[in-house]
Design a protein around this motif. Structure first.
Motif, PDB file in Angstrom:
ATOM      1  N   TRP A 100       0.837  -1.201   0.000  1.00 35.83           N
ATOM      2  CA  TRP A 100       0.000   0.000   0.000  1.00 35.83           C
ATOM      3  C   TRP A 100       0.873   1.252   0.000  1.00 35.83           C
ATOM      4  O   TRP A 100       0.654   2.177  -0.775  1.00 35.83           O
ATOM      5  CB  TRP A 100      -0.917  -0.014   1.221  1.00 35.83           C
ATOM      6  CG  TRP A 100      -1.694   1.254   1.435  1.00 35.83           C
ATOM      7  CD1 TRP A 100      -1.393   2.260   2.308  1.00 35.83           C
ATOM      8  CD2 TRP A 100      -2.904   1.662   0.767  1.00 35.83           C
ATOM      9  NE1 TRP A 100      -2.335   3.265   2.235  1.00 35.83           N
ATOM     10  CE2 TRP A 100      -3.272   2.923   1.297  1.00 35.83           C
ATOM     11  CE3 TRP A 100      -3.694   1.075  -0.205  1.00 35.83           C
ATOM     12  CZ2 TRP A 100      -4.404   3.599   0.872  1.00 35.83           C
ATOM     13  CZ3 TRP A 100      -4.834   1.757  -0.631  1.00 35.83           C
ATOM     14  CH2 TRP A 100      -5.175   2.998  -0.102  1.00 35.83           C
ATOM     15  N   ARG A 101       1.868   1.258   0.872  1.00 32.39           N
ATOM     16  CA  ARG A 101       2.784   2.399   0.914  1.00 32.39           C
ATOM     17  C   ARG A 101       3.492   2.573  -0.432  1.00 32.39           C
ATOM     18  O   ARG A 101       3.648   3.696  -0.924  1.00 32.39           O
ATOM     19  CB  ARG A 101       3.818   2.189   2.024  1.00 32.39           C
ATOM     20  CG  ARG A 101       3.280   2.344   3.431  1.00 32.39           C
ATOM     21  CD  ARG A 101       3.204   3.801   3.850  1.00 32.39           C
ATOM     22  NE  ARG A 101       4.493   4.481   3.689  1.00 32.39           N
ATOM     23  CZ  ARG A 101       5.496   4.422   4.576  1.00 32.39           C
ATOM     24  NH1 ARG A 101       5.347   3.731   5.702  1.00 32.39           N
ATOM     25  NH2 ARG A 101       6.611   5.095   4.346  1.00 32.39           N
ATOM     26  N   ALA A 102       3.931   1.482  -1.024  1.00 31.04           N
ATOM     27  CA  ALA A 102       4.616   1.560  -2.322  1.00 31.04           C
ATOM     28  C   ALA A 102       3.684   2.074  -3.405  1.00 31.04           C
ATOM     29  O   ALA A 102       4.074   2.896  -4.240  1.00 31.04           O
ATOM     30  CB  ALA A 102       5.170   0.187  -2.708  1.00 31.04           C
ATOM     31  N   ALA A 103       2.446   1.620  -3.396  1.00 29.74           N
ATOM     32  CA  ALA A 103       1.470   2.049  -4.400  1.00 29.74           C
ATOM     33  C   ALA A 103       1.128   3.523  -4.257  1.00 29.74           C
ATOM     34  O   ALA A 103       0.747   4.181  -5.237  1.00 29.74           O
ATOM     35  CB  ALA A 103       0.199   1.205  -4.303  1.00 29.74           C
ATOM     36  N   TYR A 124      -2.060   4.834   7.368  1.00 27.00           N
ATOM     37  CA  TYR A 124      -1.767   5.544   6.114  1.00 27.00           C
ATOM     38  C   TYR A 124      -3.031   5.673   5.265  1.00 27.00           C
ATOM     39  O   TYR A 124      -2.957   5.729   4.039  1.00 27.00           O
ATOM     40  CB  TYR A 124      -0.676   4.802   5.337  1.00 27.00           C
ATOM     41  CG  TYR A 124       0.535   4.494   6.183  1.00 27.00           C
ATOM     42  CD1 TYR A 124       1.479   5.475   6.451  1.00 27.00           C
ATOM     43  CD2 TYR A 124       0.709   3.235   6.749  1.00 27.00           C
ATOM     44  CE1 TYR A 124       2.585   5.204   7.254  1.00 27.00           C
ATOM     45  CE2 TYR A 124       1.805   2.951   7.549  1.00 27.00           C
ATOM     46  CZ  TYR A 124       2.741   3.937   7.795  1.00 27.00           C
ATOM     47  OH  TYR A 124       3.837   3.667   8.590  1.00 27.00           O
ATOM     48  N   ALA A 125      -4.170   5.733   5.941  1.00 28.38           N
ATOM     49  CA  ALA A 125      -5.447   5.774   5.222  1.00 28.38           C
ATOM     50  C   ALA A 125      -5.643   7.074   4.460  1.00 28.38           C
ATOM     51  O   ALA A 125      -6.482   7.135   3.545  1.00 28.38           O
ATOM     52  CB  ALA A 125      -6.605   5.557   6.197  1.00 28.38           C
ATOM     53  N   PRO A 132      -3.445   0.479  -9.462  1.00 29.23           N
ATOM     54  CA  PRO A 132      -4.667  -0.201  -9.020  1.00 29.23           C
ATOM     55  C   PRO A 132      -4.432  -1.104  -7.813  1.00 29.23           C
ATOM     56  O   PRO A 132      -3.502  -1.916  -7.803  1.00 29.23           O
ATOM     57  CB  PRO A 132      -5.068  -1.024 -10.255  1.00 29.23           C
ATOM     58  CG  PRO A 132      -4.404  -0.344 -11.404  1.00 29.23           C
ATOM     59  CD  PRO A 132      -3.113   0.186 -10.865  1.00 29.23           C
ATOM     60  N   VAL A 133      -5.281  -0.949  -6.813  1.00 25.45           N
ATOM     61  CA  VAL A 133      -5.169  -1.728  -5.585  1.00 25.45           C
ATOM     62  C   VAL A 133      -6.556  -2.200  -5.170  1.00 25.45           C
ATOM     63  O   VAL A 133      -7.516  -1.423  -5.197  1.00 25.45           O
ATOM     64  CB  VAL A 133      -4.553  -0.893  -4.445  1.00 25.45           C
ATOM     65  CG1 VAL A 133      -4.627  -1.641  -3.121  1.00 25.45           C
ATOM     66  CG2 VAL A 133      -3.110  -0.524  -4.756  1.00 25.45           C
ATOM     67  N   GLU A 134      -6.666  -3.475  -4.808  1.00 25.76           N
ATOM     68  CA  GLU A 134      -7.879  -4.013  -4.196  1.00 25.76           C
ATOM     69  C   GLU A 134      -7.543  -4.463  -2.783  1.00 25.76           C
ATOM     70  O   GLU A 134      -6.503  -5.094  -2.558  1.00 25.76           O
ATOM     71  CB  GLU A 134      -8.436  -5.183  -5.013  1.00 25.76           C
ATOM     72  CG  GLU A 134      -8.951  -4.775  -6.379  1.00 25.76           C
ATOM     73  CD  GLU A 134      -9.660  -5.910  -7.101  1.00 25.76           C
ATOM     74  OE1 GLU A 134     -10.043  -6.901  -6.436  1.00 25.76           O
ATOM     75  OE2 GLU A 134      -9.818  -5.805  -8.331  1.00 25.76           O
ATOM     76  N   LEU A 135      -8.423  -4.151  -1.846  1.00 24.21           N
ATOM     77  CA  LEU A 135      -8.173  -4.421  -0.436  1.00 24.21           C
ATOM     78  C   LEU A 135      -9.198  -5.397   0.118  1.00 24.21           C
ATOM     79  O   LEU A 135     -10.404  -5.231  -0.096  1.00 24.21           O
ATOM     80  CB  LEU A 135      -8.232  -3.119   0.370  1.00 24.21           C
ATOM     81  CG  LEU A 135      -7.263  -2.015  -0.061  1.00 24.21           C
ATOM     82  CD1 LEU A 135      -7.603  -0.713   0.655  1.00 24.21           C
ATOM     83  CD2 LEU A 135      -5.831  -2.418   0.228  1.00 24.21           C
ATOM     84  N   ILE A 136      -8.709  -6.409   0.823  1.00 22.50           N
ATOM     85  CA  ILE A 136      -9.578  -7.370   1.505  1.00 22.50           C
ATOM     86  C   ILE A 136      -9.171  -7.393   2.976  1.00 22.50           C
ATOM     87  O   ILE A 136      -8.010  -7.673   3.301  1.00 22.50           O
ATOM     88  CB  ILE A 136      -9.461  -8.778   0.899  1.00 22.50           C
ATOM     89  CG1 ILE A 136      -9.972  -8.775  -0.546  1.00 22.50           C
ATOM     90  CG2 ILE A 136     -10.235  -9.799   1.737  1.00 22.50           C
ATOM     91  CD1 ILE A 136      -9.766 -10.076  -1.284  1.00 22.50           C
ATOM     92  N   ALA A 150     -12.528   0.563   6.472  1.00 21.70           N
ATOM     93  CA  ALA A 150     -12.993   0.114   5.157  1.00 21.70           C
ATOM     94  C   ALA A 150     -13.886   1.170   4.519  1.00 21.70           C
ATOM     95  O   ALA A 150     -13.784   1.442   3.310  1.00 21.70           O
ATOM     96  CB  ALA A 150     -13.731  -1.211   5.290  1.00 21.70           C
ATOM     97  N   ALA A 151     -14.752   1.787   5.310  1.00 22.31           N
ATOM     98  CA  ALA A 151     -15.649   2.817   4.778  1.00 22.31           C
ATOM     99  C   ALA A 151     -14.863   4.028   4.291  1.00 22.31           C
ATOM    100  O   ALA A 151     -15.160   4.595   3.236  1.00 22.31           O
ATOM    101  CB  ALA A 151     -16.653   3.230   5.847  1.00 22.31           C
TER     102      ALA A 151
END
Length: 210
Positions: A100-103, A124-125, A132-136, A150-151
């Motif tokens: 996430w930080r790299a993206a 780091y929100a 492109p990033v997808e988070l689960i 998440a929201a």
């Protein structure tokens, strides 16, 4: 969680996928897991020397911190991307946060990424990914409430899902939160992600643990 899907296509299996491990590093279980969605994994851990004898998660966390923590892990990503052709990224826990930080770096060259239970993403929100990033996320985290995070990320335009009934580490057989059913669902999610995000490229398997 995703429903049943067919087995990975030959194209998906041939993709060059950077797999960023959690604090347990490159374990035999992770090697097997990665082999189920790609024949060409590049496995990157937080450690320059692999440790495979952690007694529990607290022991692994102490080693992670001793080896420089998240900042040191983040510094290990770009050199791999500079020397390797990478089609996609899959990250778990600390590896998900590092990705996430790299993206979110404005000079990011991170490929499309699917990131599982990156709990420290909460720190780091406010950042926004440039790739492109997808988070689960797991539904249950010990130190924070997942739903507001998440929201927040969803409101910022990031594809986010929270999987009911899961705990942090559900993809890792060595984690106290491991869930075999959720792991299978996670594998299906990765397969679908690779099919959507990446064009196929043939390659040879590569293990990157140092």
């Amino acid at each position: 969680m995703p429903g049943n899907t067919s087995a990975p296509s030959q194209a998906a299996v041939a993709m060059r996928v950077l797999v960023l491990t959690d604090i347990f590093g490159v374990t035999p279980e992770l090697v097997t897991l990665a082999g189920r969605f790609t024949a060409s994994p590049i496995l990157l851990s937080p450690y320059r020397e692999q440790h495979d004898c952690f007694s529990d998660e607290q022991d692994a966390y102490r080693s992670f911190q001793h080896n420089g923590g998240l900042e040191a892990y983040l510094e290990r990503i770009n050199p791999v991307l500079q020397r390797e052709k990478v089609d996609a990224c899959v990250g778990f826990s600390a590896g998900a946060t590092a990705a996430w930080r790299a993206a979110c770096d404005e000079n990011s060259n991170l490929p499309p990424a699917i990131l599982f239970y990156g709990s420290r993403i909460r720190d780091y929100a406010c950042l926004r990914p440039h790739s492109p990033v997808e988070l689960i996320f797991a539904e249950e985290e010990a130190h924070f409430s997942v739903a507001p995070l998440a929201a927040c990320l969803a409101d910022a335009g990031c594809p986010v899902s929270v999987w009911p009934g899961t705990k942090h580490g559900f993809m890792n057989m060595r984690s106290s939160g491991f869930d075999a059913q959720a792991m299978e669902a996670g594998l299906r999610a990765v397969t679908l992600f690779l099919a959507r995000a990446c064009s196929p490229h043939a390659g040879h398997a590569r293990r990157e643990s140092i």
